[in-house]
Scaffold this motif. Sequence first.
Motif, PDB file in Angstrom:
ATOM      1  N   ALA A  82     -46.955  18.202 -72.269  1.00  0.00           N
ATOM      2  CA  ALA A  82     -47.812  17.400 -72.584  1.00  0.00           C
ATOM      3  C   ALA A  82     -47.597  16.062 -73.223  1.00  0.00           C
ATOM      4  CB  ALA A  82     -48.942  18.232 -73.579  1.00  0.00           C
ATOM      5  N   LYS A  83     -46.501  16.205 -74.045  1.00  0.00           N
ATOM      6  CA  LYS A  83     -45.928  14.845 -74.504  1.00  0.00           C
ATOM      7  C   LYS A  83     -45.360  13.904 -73.298  1.00  0.00           C
ATOM      8  CE  LYS A  83     -42.129  13.440 -77.567  1.00  0.00           C
ATOM      9  NZ  LYS A  83     -41.044  14.275 -78.553  1.00  0.00           N
ATOM     10  N   ALA A  84     -44.579  14.632 -72.443  1.00  0.00           N
ATOM     11  CA  ALA A  84     -44.197  13.824 -71.202  1.00  0.00           C
ATOM     12  C   ALA A  84     -45.205  13.385 -70.506  1.00  0.00           C
ATOM     13  CB  ALA A  84     -43.210  14.834 -70.578  1.00  0.00           C
TER      14      ALA A  84
ATOM     15  N   SER B 298     -50.481  11.643 -76.987  1.00  0.00           N
ATOM     16  CA  SER B 298     -49.770  11.493 -78.436  1.00  0.00           C
ATOM     17  C   SER B 298     -49.940  12.513 -79.184  1.00  0.00           C
ATOM     18  CB  SER B 298     -50.383  10.430 -78.824  1.00  0.00           C
ATOM     19  OG  SER B 298     -51.835  10.480 -79.337  1.00  0.00           O
ATOM     20  N   GLU B 299     -49.158  12.542 -80.028  1.00  0.00           N
ATOM     21  CA  GLU B 299     -49.325  13.654 -81.182  1.00  0.00           C
ATOM     22  C   GLU B 299     -50.481  13.303 -81.876  1.00  0.00           C
ATOM     23  OE1 GLU B 299     -46.915  14.891 -85.224  1.00  0.00           O
ATOM     24  OE2 GLU B 299     -46.208  13.197 -84.513  1.00  0.00           O
ATOM     25  N   ALA B 300     -51.046  12.609 -82.115  1.00  0.00           N
ATOM     26  CA  ALA B 300     -52.335  12.408 -82.694  1.00  0.00           C
ATOM     27  C   ALA B 300     -53.517  12.924 -81.875  1.00  0.00           C
ATOM     28  CB  ALA B 300     -53.090  10.745 -83.093  1.00  0.00           C
ATOM     29  N   GLU B 301     -53.507  12.596 -80.615  1.00  0.00           N
ATOM     30  CA  GLU B 301     -54.338  13.288 -79.752  1.00  0.00           C
ATOM     31  C   GLU B 301     -54.423  14.829 -79.653  1.00  0.00           C
ATOM     32  OE1 GLU B 301     -55.090  10.222 -76.057  1.00  0.00           O
ATOM     33  OE2 GLU B 301     -52.893  11.114 -76.204  1.00  0.00           O
TER      34      GLU B 301
ATOM     35  N   SER C  60     -50.640  27.554 -86.874  1.00  0.00           N
ATOM     36  CA  SER C  60     -49.508  27.982 -86.018  1.00  0.00           C
ATOM     37  C   SER C  60     -49.204  26.856 -84.879  1.00  0.00           C
ATOM     38  CB  SER C  60     -49.496  29.122 -85.389  1.00  0.00           C
ATOM     39  OG  SER C  60     -49.614  30.083 -86.735  1.00  0.00           O
ATOM     40  N   ALA C  61     -50.246  26.442 -84.181  1.00  0.00           N
ATOM     41  CA  ALA C  61     -50.163  25.518 -83.117  1.00  0.00           C
ATOM     42  C   ALA C  61     -49.704  24.171 -83.428  1.00  0.00           C
ATOM     43  CB  ALA C  61     -51.451  25.508 -82.315  1.00  0.00           C
ATOM     44  N   MET C  62     -50.220  23.723 -84.557  1.00  0.00           N
ATOM     45  CA  MET C  62     -49.941  22.398 -85.311  1.00  0.00           C
ATOM     46  C   MET C  62     -48.588  22.412 -85.923  1.00  0.00           C
ATOM     47  SD  MET C  62     -51.822  19.594 -85.916  1.00  0.00           S
ATOM     48  CE  MET C  62     -53.523  20.147 -86.225  1.00  0.00           C
ATOM     49  N   ALA C  63     -48.076  23.730 -86.224  1.00  0.00           N
ATOM     50  CA  ALA C  63     -46.687  23.550 -86.665  1.00  0.00           C
ATOM     51  C   ALA C  63     -45.855  23.350 -85.559  1.00  0.00           C
ATOM     52  CB  ALA C  63     -46.324  24.589 -87.321  1.00  0.00           C
ATOM     53  N   VAL C  64     -46.174  24.091 -84.511  1.00  0.00           N
ATOM     54  CA  VAL C  64     -45.287  23.841 -83.279  1.00  0.00           C
ATOM     55  C   VAL C  64     -45.373  22.437 -82.884  1.00  0.00           C
ATOM     56  CG1 VAL C  64     -44.983  24.409 -80.870  1.00  0.00           C
ATOM     57  CG2 VAL C  64     -45.444  26.250 -82.554  1.00  0.00           C
ATOM     58  N   ALA C  65     -46.605  21.750 -82.755  1.00  0.00           N
ATOM     59  CA  ALA C  65     -46.670  20.445 -82.433  1.00  0.00           C
ATOM     60  C   ALA C  65     -45.797  19.539 -83.090  1.00  0.00           C
ATOM     61  CB  ALA C  65     -48.213  20.056 -82.377  1.00  0.00           C
ATOM     62  N   LYS C  66     -45.931  19.607 -84.396  1.00  0.00           N
ATOM     63  CA  LYS C  66     -44.996  18.738 -85.289  1.00  0.00           C
ATOM     64  C   LYS C  66     -43.455  19.156 -84.962  1.00  0.00           C
ATOM     65  CE  LYS C  66     -48.084  18.888 -89.159  1.00  0.00           C
ATOM     66  NZ  LYS C  66     -48.467  17.541 -89.699  1.00  0.00           N
ATOM     67  N   GLN C  67     -43.101  20.136 -84.722  1.00  0.00           N
ATOM     68  CA  GLN C  67     -41.760  20.415 -84.267  1.00  0.00           C
ATOM     69  C   GLN C  67     -41.299  19.663 -82.895  1.00  0.00           C
ATOM     70  OE1 GLN C  67     -41.383  24.584 -84.365  1.00  0.00           O
ATOM     71  NE2 GLN C  67     -39.664  24.665 -85.652  1.00  0.00           N
ATOM     72  N   VAL C  68     -42.181  19.831 -82.134  1.00  0.00           N
ATOM     73  CA  VAL C  68     -41.991  19.038 -80.780  1.00  0.00           C
ATOM     74  C   VAL C  68     -42.000  17.491 -80.915  1.00  0.00           C
ATOM     75  CG1 VAL C  68     -43.218  18.704 -78.426  1.00  0.00           C
ATOM     76  CG2 VAL C  68     -42.969  21.030 -79.432  1.00  0.00           C
ATOM     77  N   PHE C  69     -42.805  16.952 -81.611  1.00  0.00           N
ATOM     78  CA  PHE C  69     -42.903  15.655 -81.727  1.00  0.00           C
ATOM     79  C   PHE C  69     -41.976  15.233 -82.681  1.00  0.00           C
ATOM     80  CE2 PHE C  69     -46.781  15.997 -79.463  1.00  0.00           C
ATOM     81  CZ  PHE C  69     -46.899  14.869 -78.752  1.00  0.00           C
ATOM     82  N   ALA C  70     -41.364  15.986 -83.407  1.00  0.00           N
ATOM     83  CA  ALA C  70     -40.046  15.621 -84.306  1.00  0.00           C
ATOM     84  C   ALA C  70     -38.704  15.583 -83.514  1.00  0.00           C
ATOM     85  CB  ALA C  70     -39.998  16.579 -85.499  1.00  0.00           C
ATOM     86  N   GLU C  71     -38.870  16.128 -82.345  1.00  0.00           N
ATOM     87  CA  GLU C  71     -37.544  16.198 -81.522  1.00  0.00           C
ATOM     88  C   GLU C  71     -37.260  14.927 -80.996  1.00  0.00           C
ATOM     89  OE1 GLU C  71     -38.663  19.097 -78.467  1.00  0.00           O
ATOM     90  OE2 GLU C  71     -38.217  20.832 -79.560  1.00  0.00           O
TER      91      GLU C  71
END
Length: 104
Positions: A65-67, A71-74, A93-104
Amino acid sequence: MTEQSRAQQLVGDISPKLASLTDDVLFADVWERAELAKRDRSLITVACLVTSGSTEQLFGHLRLAKANGLSEAELSEAITHLAFYAGWPKAMSAMAVAKQVFAE
C-alpha cells in the motif's frame, strides 16, 4: 446418514462456498479489476485484513500500500474508521503494524 434440519438443507455446506467467495471473488476480483487504481486495491485488501484480524499478513500488504502511494495518514484514518466495524483491539494492532511499516 444423519437427518438434516430444513435450514441445513437450504444452506448446504457453507464452508466451501465462503472459501470460494473469499479467494475467487474478494481478493481475485479486487486485484484483477483494471478499473481500480492500485491504491484502491491496496486499501480494500488492507481493510479486509484489518477487519479479519490478520495482523501477520498486514506487514506485506501495508508495504505494498505504501509502495502504491498511500500515505501513513491515509492508512491511519482508514484503520481508525474500521475500528467501529473490526473492534478497537484489531484496529490498534493494525495501527501498530502501520507505524512499524512506515518507520522502515
